[in-house]
Design a protein around this motif. Structure first.
Motif, PDB file in Angstrom:
ATOM      1  N   TYR A  78     -54.376  -3.163  52.230  1.00  0.00           N
ATOM      2  CA  TYR A  78     -54.562  -3.290  53.666  1.00  0.00           C
ATOM      3  C   TYR A  78     -54.824  -4.740  54.039  1.00  0.00           C
ATOM      4  O   TYR A  78     -55.317  -5.530  53.238  1.00  0.00           O
ATOM      5  CB  TYR A  78     -55.659  -2.366  54.172  1.00  0.00           C
ATOM      6  CG  TYR A  78     -57.043  -2.671  53.663  1.00  0.00           C
ATOM      7  CD1 TYR A  78     -57.879  -3.567  54.333  1.00  0.00           C
ATOM      8  CD2 TYR A  78     -57.542  -2.047  52.528  1.00  0.00           C
ATOM      9  CE1 TYR A  78     -59.150  -3.845  53.886  1.00  0.00           C
ATOM     10  CE2 TYR A  78     -58.813  -2.318  52.072  1.00  0.00           C
ATOM     11  CZ  TYR A  78     -59.617  -3.214  52.756  1.00  0.00           C
ATOM     12  OH  TYR A  78     -60.880  -3.481  52.306  1.00  0.00           O
ATOM     13  N   THR A  79     -54.487  -5.089  55.256  1.00  0.00           N
ATOM     14  CA  THR A  79     -54.696  -6.441  55.755  1.00  0.00           C
ATOM     15  C   THR A  79     -56.187  -6.716  55.820  1.00  0.00           C
ATOM     16  O   THR A  79     -56.943  -5.935  56.377  1.00  0.00           O
ATOM     17  CB  THR A  79     -54.076  -6.603  57.150  1.00  0.00           C
ATOM     18  OG1 THR A  79     -52.698  -6.239  57.086  1.00  0.00           O
ATOM     19  CG2 THR A  79     -54.195  -8.033  57.639  1.00  0.00           C
ATOM     20  N   GLN A  97     -56.113  -3.088  60.119  1.00  0.00           N
ATOM     21  CA  GLN A  97     -54.684  -3.203  60.373  1.00  0.00           C
ATOM     22  C   GLN A  97     -54.387  -3.056  61.856  1.00  0.00           C
ATOM     23  O   GLN A  97     -53.556  -3.768  62.398  1.00  0.00           O
ATOM     24  CB  GLN A  97     -53.916  -2.167  59.559  1.00  0.00           C
ATOM     25  CG  GLN A  97     -53.849  -2.516  58.095  1.00  0.00           C
ATOM     26  CD  GLN A  97     -53.171  -1.457  57.261  1.00  0.00           C
ATOM     27  OE1 GLN A  97     -53.157  -0.281  57.613  1.00  0.00           O
ATOM     28  NE2 GLN A  97     -52.601  -1.871  56.148  1.00  0.00           N
ATOM     29  N   ARG A 112     -50.502  -9.907  45.433  1.00  0.00           N
ATOM     30  CA  ARG A 112     -49.265  -9.314  44.910  1.00  0.00           C
ATOM     31  C   ARG A 112     -49.244  -7.806  45.113  1.00  0.00           C
ATOM     32  O   ARG A 112     -48.189  -7.218  45.304  1.00  0.00           O
ATOM     33  CB  ARG A 112     -49.103  -9.654  43.437  1.00  0.00           C
ATOM     34  CG  ARG A 112     -48.858 -11.133  43.204  1.00  0.00           C
ATOM     35  CD  ARG A 112     -48.818 -11.428  41.734  1.00  0.00           C
ATOM     36  NE  ARG A 112     -47.784 -10.631  41.086  1.00  0.00           N
ATOM     37  CZ  ARG A 112     -46.719 -11.111  40.505  1.00  0.00           C
ATOM     38  NH1 ARG A 112     -46.540 -12.399  40.475  1.00  0.00           N
ATOM     39  NH2 ARG A 112     -45.836 -10.327  39.932  1.00  0.00           N
ATOM     40  N   ARG A 113     -50.420  -7.198  45.031  1.00  0.00           N
ATOM     41  CA  ARG A 113     -50.514  -5.757  45.287  1.00  0.00           C
ATOM     42  C   ARG A 113     -50.645  -5.556  46.778  1.00  0.00           C
ATOM     43  O   ARG A 113     -51.526  -6.106  47.408  1.00  0.00           O
ATOM     44  CB  ARG A 113     -51.737  -5.165  44.592  1.00  0.00           C
ATOM     45  CG  ARG A 113     -51.691  -5.298  43.117  1.00  0.00           C
ATOM     46  CD  ARG A 113     -52.908  -4.609  42.532  1.00  0.00           C
ATOM     47  NE  ARG A 113     -53.072  -5.063  41.170  1.00  0.00           N
ATOM     48  CZ  ARG A 113     -54.224  -5.385  40.627  1.00  0.00           C
ATOM     49  NH1 ARG A 113     -55.335  -5.287  41.318  1.00  0.00           N
ATOM     50  NH2 ARG A 113     -54.283  -5.788  39.386  1.00  0.00           N
ATOM     51  N   ARG A 114     -49.802  -4.768  47.322  1.00  0.00           N
ATOM     52  CA  ARG A 114     -49.834  -4.526  48.764  1.00  0.00           C
ATOM     53  C   ARG A 114     -51.015  -3.616  49.098  1.00  0.00           C
ATOM     54  O   ARG A 114     -51.042  -2.457  48.747  1.00  0.00           O
ATOM     55  CB  ARG A 114     -48.539  -3.887  49.245  1.00  0.00           C
ATOM     56  CG  ARG A 114     -47.356  -4.797  49.100  1.00  0.00           C
ATOM     57  CD  ARG A 114     -47.423  -5.867  50.155  1.00  0.00           C
ATOM     58  NE  ARG A 114     -46.262  -6.736  50.043  1.00  0.00           N
ATOM     59  CZ  ARG A 114     -46.257  -7.955  50.463  1.00  0.00           C
ATOM     60  NH1 ARG A 114     -47.339  -8.476  50.997  1.00  0.00           N
ATOM     61  NH2 ARG A 114     -45.188  -8.691  50.360  1.00  0.00           N
TER      62      ARG A 114
END
Length: 186
Positions: A112-113, A175, A108-110
């Protein structure tokens, strides 16, 4: 047929291999997909242990703790054995459910990938490694080989290593790797 294990190491490895090939073919970002899958994997882990509780698998070490469960192995040759064993399946179920909730929260918290995947691998690896101390040693089973660590602990160290590599790669490199050619760096 019900006695045949439905979730095996070979099946997991084959599924992972085909998944990576499919994701590359469709040019989907590997780390983003793994991030989405991480809480689901923890939920699968929880349900596998719920099934073990239902079937009565009790491979915990003997204990006299009040929450010990009977292991069904009583008789004269066991003599003064403790009244029960650690409910390792219950411990693992609770850890897996907590990990699933934490990983959903991370999604839910954005971030890093790859962050959810990394934290999931690290946390699950540490949990598996230490929960294995409450299980009967694999040396007691005829099909296992004698080693310094149980097979589950070796797998746990691999998970910790993989999660550590993802953390050390850092957000910008992960990323970039996920953006270029949908995961060509991995």
């Amino acid at each position: 047929l019900m006695a045949v294990p439905s979730l095996t190491s070979t099946g997991i490895l084959l599924t992972a291999g085909f998944m990576v090939l499919y994701l590359r073919r469709k040019r989907l970002p590997l780390l983003a997909v793994l991030d989405a899958f991480a809480p689901c994997a923890a939920l699968i882990w929880a349900f596998v242990n719920l099934g073990r509780i239902a079937e009565g698998t009790k491979d915990g070490m003997p204990t006299t703790l009040p929450w010990a469960v009977a292991d069904g192995m009583r008789g004269p040759m066991y003599g003064a054995m403790p009244a029960g064993v650690h409910p390792v399946e219950l411990y693992t179920l609770l850890v897996a459910l907590a990990l699933c909730a934490a990983l959903f929260g991370l999604l839910r918290r954005r971030g890093y990938t790859g962050r959810t995947t990394a934290i999931g691998l690290l946390t699950a690896g540490v949990a598996v490694f230490f929960l294995d101390f409450f299980r009967l040693p694999s040396d007691l089973y005829p099909s296992s080989q004698t080693a310094w660590l149980d097979p589950a602990q070796i797998l746990a160290l691999g998970m910790i290593l993989a999660g550590g590599v993802l953390v050390l790669r850092g957000p910008s490199k992960l990323q970039e790797a996920d953006r270029i050619g949908a995961g060509n760096a991995f």
